[in-house]
Design a protein around this motif. Structure first.
Motif, PDB file in Angstrom:
ATOM      1  N   ASN A 105       0.796  -1.228   0.000  1.00 17.04           N
ATOM      2  CA  ASN A 105       0.000   0.000   0.000  1.00 17.04           C
ATOM      3  C   ASN A 105       0.824   1.271   0.000  1.00 17.04           C
ATOM      4  O   ASN A 105       0.278   2.368   0.129  1.00 17.04           O
ATOM      5  CB  ASN A 105      -0.948   0.013   1.203  1.00 17.04           C
ATOM      6  N   PHE A 148      -2.210   5.957  -3.878  1.00 16.47           N
ATOM      7  CA  PHE A 148      -3.190   5.399  -4.807  1.00 16.47           C
ATOM      8  C   PHE A 148      -3.096   3.871  -4.840  1.00 16.47           C
ATOM      9  O   PHE A 148      -4.094   3.181  -5.014  1.00 16.47           O
ATOM     10  CB  PHE A 148      -2.977   5.958  -6.218  1.00 16.47           C
ATOM     11  N   LEU A 151      -5.550   1.707  -2.789  1.00 17.17           N
ATOM     12  CA  LEU A 151      -6.930   1.488  -3.211  1.00 17.17           C
ATOM     13  C   LEU A 151      -7.131   0.080  -3.746  1.00 17.17           C
ATOM     14  O   LEU A 151      -8.232  -0.462  -3.715  1.00 17.17           O
ATOM     15  CB  LEU A 151      -7.334   2.514  -4.272  1.00 17.17           C
ATOM     16  N   THR A 154      -8.538  -3.208  -1.645  1.00 15.65           N
ATOM     17  CA  THR A 154      -9.952  -3.578  -1.561  1.00 15.65           C
ATOM     18  C   THR A 154     -10.389  -4.418  -2.759  1.00 15.65           C
ATOM     19  O   THR A 154     -11.547  -4.835  -2.831  1.00 15.65           O
ATOM     20  CB  THR A 154     -10.840  -2.335  -1.501  1.00 15.65           C
ATOM     21  N   ALA A 260     -10.381   7.124  -7.417  1.00 15.45           N
ATOM     22  CA  ALA A 260     -10.665   7.897  -6.221  1.00 15.45           C
ATOM     23  C   ALA A 260     -11.256   9.219  -6.607  1.00 15.45           C
ATOM     24  O   ALA A 260     -10.839   9.814  -7.581  1.00 15.45           O
ATOM     25  CB  ALA A 260      -9.426   8.131  -5.379  1.00 15.45           C
ATOM     26  N   CYS A 273     -13.878   5.252  -8.450  1.00 12.51           N
ATOM     27  CA  CYS A 273     -13.433   3.889  -8.147  1.00 12.51           C
ATOM     28  C   CYS A 273     -14.339   2.870  -8.808  1.00 12.51           C
ATOM     29  O   CYS A 273     -15.543   3.025  -8.853  1.00 12.51           O
ATOM     30  CB  CYS A 273     -13.455   3.678  -6.630  1.00 12.51           C
TER      31      CYS A 273
END
Length: 297
Positions: A105, A148, A151, A154, A260, A273
């Motif tokens: 991340n 970024f 993201l 998930t 995003a 997203c």
């Protein structure tokens, strides 16, 4: 003996699952409600038709002079070349070594393209001779905040837009993740590049200038400020992207972005997203062989 093998296996599993590969791409057009998804080959498995060049190992590429920095560990040319329109969006769905959502991340995501040549399809093009130009770079979502890349934890894809004004032709698209969690020491940065073979359709004339073209390896150094960096001790510091700047012809409204609805600290504007399609839990052969070996001891 079984107990010893299981204890040996335990520290191995998180390490392997933290690595990963590009599992699929989804192409969407702003003028159409339909989309096309192409699945990549599991690392080190028997290859099937795909536009994604297959790697043979889920491990990251280490070191900026590594020969696999162009398209990934042992990457082989793919059998397919898919058509995309200038202005289309491509969702890059990365998975971890256990085929779950991407784990890392912290670090930038960058996208490059290279012409394969006027008289050569990308299914036979040697990426070692590619002249790459950058069309996208993304770091933190907000200054001092999340990246970024996070993201994708998930299951969301990284969304990249083909420049609307790009000259049509045969291209390789190189999507790159640089994981920086242990980049405080030289050689600690982890590179995850993946290459997709496309034929771009359109009527644009946009092309990079000669001084915007780079070789990979060649464009980075292990001591570049965006590669040898402690992203935790000073999170408010501006991140310096490695490699060239985004090519000048790539206009702001046609540049790539990941998912995003917030202000970006990168050179590109973010988009909304999109959820990644579910991925079957399939384990690379490299991992299964290790497990079988350990459990048989």
């Amino acid at each position: 003996m079984i107990t010893t093998s299981l204890f040996t296996l335990l520290p191995l599993l998180p390490l392997v699952s933290a690595h990963g590969w590009l599992n699929s791409i989804t192409i969407e057009s702003p003028t159409s409600t339909s989309s096309r998804t192409y699945t990549g080959n599991i690392p080190n498995a028997s290859p099937t038709d795909s536009p994604i060049r297959q790697i043979n190992n889920v491990d990251p590429v280490k070191g900026t002079t590594n020969e696999f920095l162009s398209c990934g560990q042992g990457a082989e040319v793919a059998s397919q070349v898919v058509e995309v329109n200038a202005g289309d969006s491509i969702g890059f769905a990365w998975v971890n070594g256990d085929a779950g959502p991407w784990v890392h991340n912290a670090g930038p995501m960058q996208t490059y393209m290279s012409l394969c040549g006027d008289n050569q399809t990308c299914s036979s093009f040697n990426a070692a001779s590619a002249s790459w130009f950058k069309i996208q770079e993304q770091g933190r979502i907000t200054a001092g905040g999340d990246w970024f890349m996070s993201l994708m934890n998930t299951g969301a894809p990284a969304n990249v837009t083909i420049p609307l004004n790009i000259k049509p032709g045969n291209y390789i698209i190189r999507h790159e993740l640089i994981a920086l969690q242990i980049a405080q020491v030289e050689g600690g940065a982890e590179f995850y590049p993946a290459c997709v073979q496309v034929s771009v359709i359109g009527d644009g004339e946009g092309a990079p200038m000669e001084d915007e073209l780079v070789s990979l390896p060649g464009a980075y150094s292990d001591t570049d400020p965006g590669i040898l960096v402690d992203v935790y001790s000073n999170p408010d510091a501006d991140y310096v992207f490695p490699g060239p700047a985004v090519a000048a012809f790539v206009s702001e409204n046609s540049t790539a972005s990941t998912a995003a609805n917030t202000t970006s600290t990168s050179s590109t504007a973010p988009s909304s997203c999109k959820k990644r399609r579910s991925v079957d839990t399939i384990h690379p052969r490299t991992l299964s062989r290790v497990m079988k070996s350990l459990l048989s001891q």
